[in-house]
Design a protein around this motif. Sequence first.
Motif, mmCIF file in Angstrom:
data_model
loop_
_atom_site.group_PDB
_atom_site.id
_atom_site.type_symbol
_atom_site.label_atom_id
_atom_site.label_comp_id
_atom_site.label_asym_id
_atom_site.label_seq_id
_atom_site.Cartn_x
_atom_site.Cartn_y
_atom_site.Cartn_z
ATOM 1 N N GLY A 152 94.672 -15.901 52.523
ATOM 2 C CA GLY A 152 93.236 -15.870 52.313
ATOM 3 C C GLY A 152 92.523 -14.907 53.237
ATOM 4 N N THR A 153 91.299 -14.572 52.853
ATOM 5 C CA THR A 153 90.495 -13.630 53.632
ATOM 6 C C THR A 153 89.683 -14.368 54.699
ATOM 7 N N GLY A 154 89.322 -13.606 55.738
ATOM 8 C CA GLY A 154 88.491 -14.178 56.793
ATOM 9 C C GLY A 154 89.165 -15.280 57.574
ATOM 10 N N GLY A 191 104.775 -12.788 43.307
ATOM 11 C CA GLY A 191 103.777 -12.355 42.324
ATOM 12 C C GLY A 191 103.074 -13.543 41.697
ATOM 13 N N LEU A 192 103.847 -14.593 41.358
ATOM 14 C CA LEU A 192 103.253 -15.798 40.770
ATOM 15 C C LEU A 192 102.292 -16.461 41.758
ATOM 16 N N ALA A 193 102.679 -16.475 43.039
ATOM 17 C CA ALA A 193 101.805 -17.081 44.057
ATOM 18 C C ALA A 193 100.477 -16.331 44.148
ATOM 19 N N ILE A 194 100.527 -14.982 44.070
ATOM 20 C CA ILE A 194 99.287 -14.192 44.113
ATOM 21 C C ILE A 194 98.410 -14.529 42.915
ATOM 22 N N ILE A 195 99.028 -14.610 41.706
ATOM 23 C CA ILE A 195 98.253 -14.901 40.489
ATOM 24 C C ILE A 195 97.598 -16.281 40.581
ATOM 25 N N LEU A 196 98.362 -17.267 41.030
ATOM 26 C CA LEU A 196 97.824 -18.631 41.131
ATOM 27 C C LEU A 196 96.675 -18.708 42.128
ATOM 28 N N VAL A 197 96.833 -17.987 43.263
ATOM 29 C CA VAL A 197 95.763 -17.996 44.267
ATOM 30 C C VAL A 197 94.505 -17.323 43.719
ATOM 31 N N VAL A 198 94.694 -16.173 43.051
ATOM 32 C CA VAL A 198 93.529 -15.457 42.511
ATOM 33 C C VAL A 198 92.806 -16.311 41.468
ATOM 34 N N LEU A 199 93.580 -17.044 40.640
ATOM 35 C CA LEU A 199 92.974 -17.825 39.551
ATOM 36 C C LEU A 199 92.351 -19.134 40.044
ATOM 37 N N PHE A 200 93.068 -19.839 40.917
ATOM 38 C CA PHE A 200 92.646 -21.211 41.232
ATOM 39 C C PHE A 200 92.147 -21.415 42.664
ATOM 40 N N ALA A 201 92.473 -20.511 43.568
ATOM 41 C CA ALA A 201 92.017 -20.685 44.960
ATOM 42 C C ALA A 201 91.780 -19.314 45.581
ATOM 43 N N PRO A 202 90.702 -18.632 45.134
ATOM 44 C CA PRO A 202 90.479 -17.236 45.569
ATOM 45 C C PRO A 202 90.436 -17.069 47.093
ATOM 46 N N GLY A 203 90.044 -18.115 47.795
ATOM 47 C CA GLY A 203 89.974 -18.007 49.251
ATOM 48 C C GLY A 203 91.298 -18.260 49.944
ATOM 49 N N GLY A 204 92.322 -18.644 49.172
ATOM 50 C CA GLY A 204 93.640 -18.883 49.742
ATOM 51 C C GLY A 204 93.695 -20.097 50.662
ATOM 52 N N ILE A 205 94.765 -20.154 51.438
ATOM 53 C CA ILE A 205 94.977 -21.286 52.347
ATOM 54 C C ILE A 205 93.863 -21.362 53.390
#
Length: 325
Positions: free
Chosen positions: A253-255, A297-311
């Motif tokens: 995630g960012t920040g 790649g799947l982890a990036i897609i899932l994060v972008v779709l469902f949790a844009p801010g990441g962990i």
Amino acid sequence: MGRWLRIGVPVVAALGVAAAPLLITDTFLLKVFTYVGINVLVVVGLALLFGYAGQISLGHAAFLGLGAYTCAFMTVQLHAPWLLAFACAGIVAALGGLLLALPSLNLSGHYLAMATLAFGELATLAFREGSAVTGGVNGLTGIPFPSIGPFELRSAAAIYWLVWGVAGLAVLIAANLTAMRPGRAMRALHGSELGAAASGVDVVGVKVRVFVLSAAMAGLAGALYASAVGFISPSLYTLQASVGFLAMAVVGGTGSLAGPIVAAALLTLVGYLDALIPGLPRATSELIQTYEPDMYGLAIILVVLFAPGGIGSMWRRWRGAGEAR
């Protein structure tokens, strides 16, 4: 409760990391956690570059390679002291970051990504073709263990503590930077270059400095890997490795620094599940290793779709809920 979460969790995590060699008797498992520390060092630099300054890099493995080959060449061919070779690895990688940052100052988004991708591919080609220095496709072997003065760090525990000591220092430096004026400038740059410039932020200076710092951390990580394993080759510093590091930063995630650190640990351990889970069928372990890049790649897609801010975003929400209680 929020204060205890903010202070207590990092302290407990640091104590757990420091005590691991005292609790783990399996040498291979300890090496696995050493690789986690090396990747944490790379991803902390990438978190500053991507997560805070909003600059994408698809060529970070090249900086890792620059550091690894510098340390290996100086210790094997020139018989230089390890600490000198280690420092030079960071300097050479930083110069590589400067070389890439200066012509890329006017690039952003996918244009910057393509420029860093090209840099990474050129570096891999140089590692492969510069056989006089790099050993060509066969790589370099016989790289000595890290040493500090007359003390050679040969044991898995000693190398583990060295790697995590450097990674911990990098985390402290990054945390201080993000909490001070440079961090605010990076966040402003991430939001909008025009807005940051209008607010008095030295956009060019911030871009160059964060690129150089991020590259230097990757170079130091490369030197630690070369010394810990004793062998390097161009196949370790490819686009696939760069995408893996970027996946750790995106999932983290960012920040945030905590998010990318956790993501680096989790995604690194995916490739070593057979060491973590006793009795895991060999076929399952090989299947996971085969599809490891696809899982990134799947982890990036899932994060972008469902949790844009990441962990990092999930951690902030959880900490906020704790402070509200």
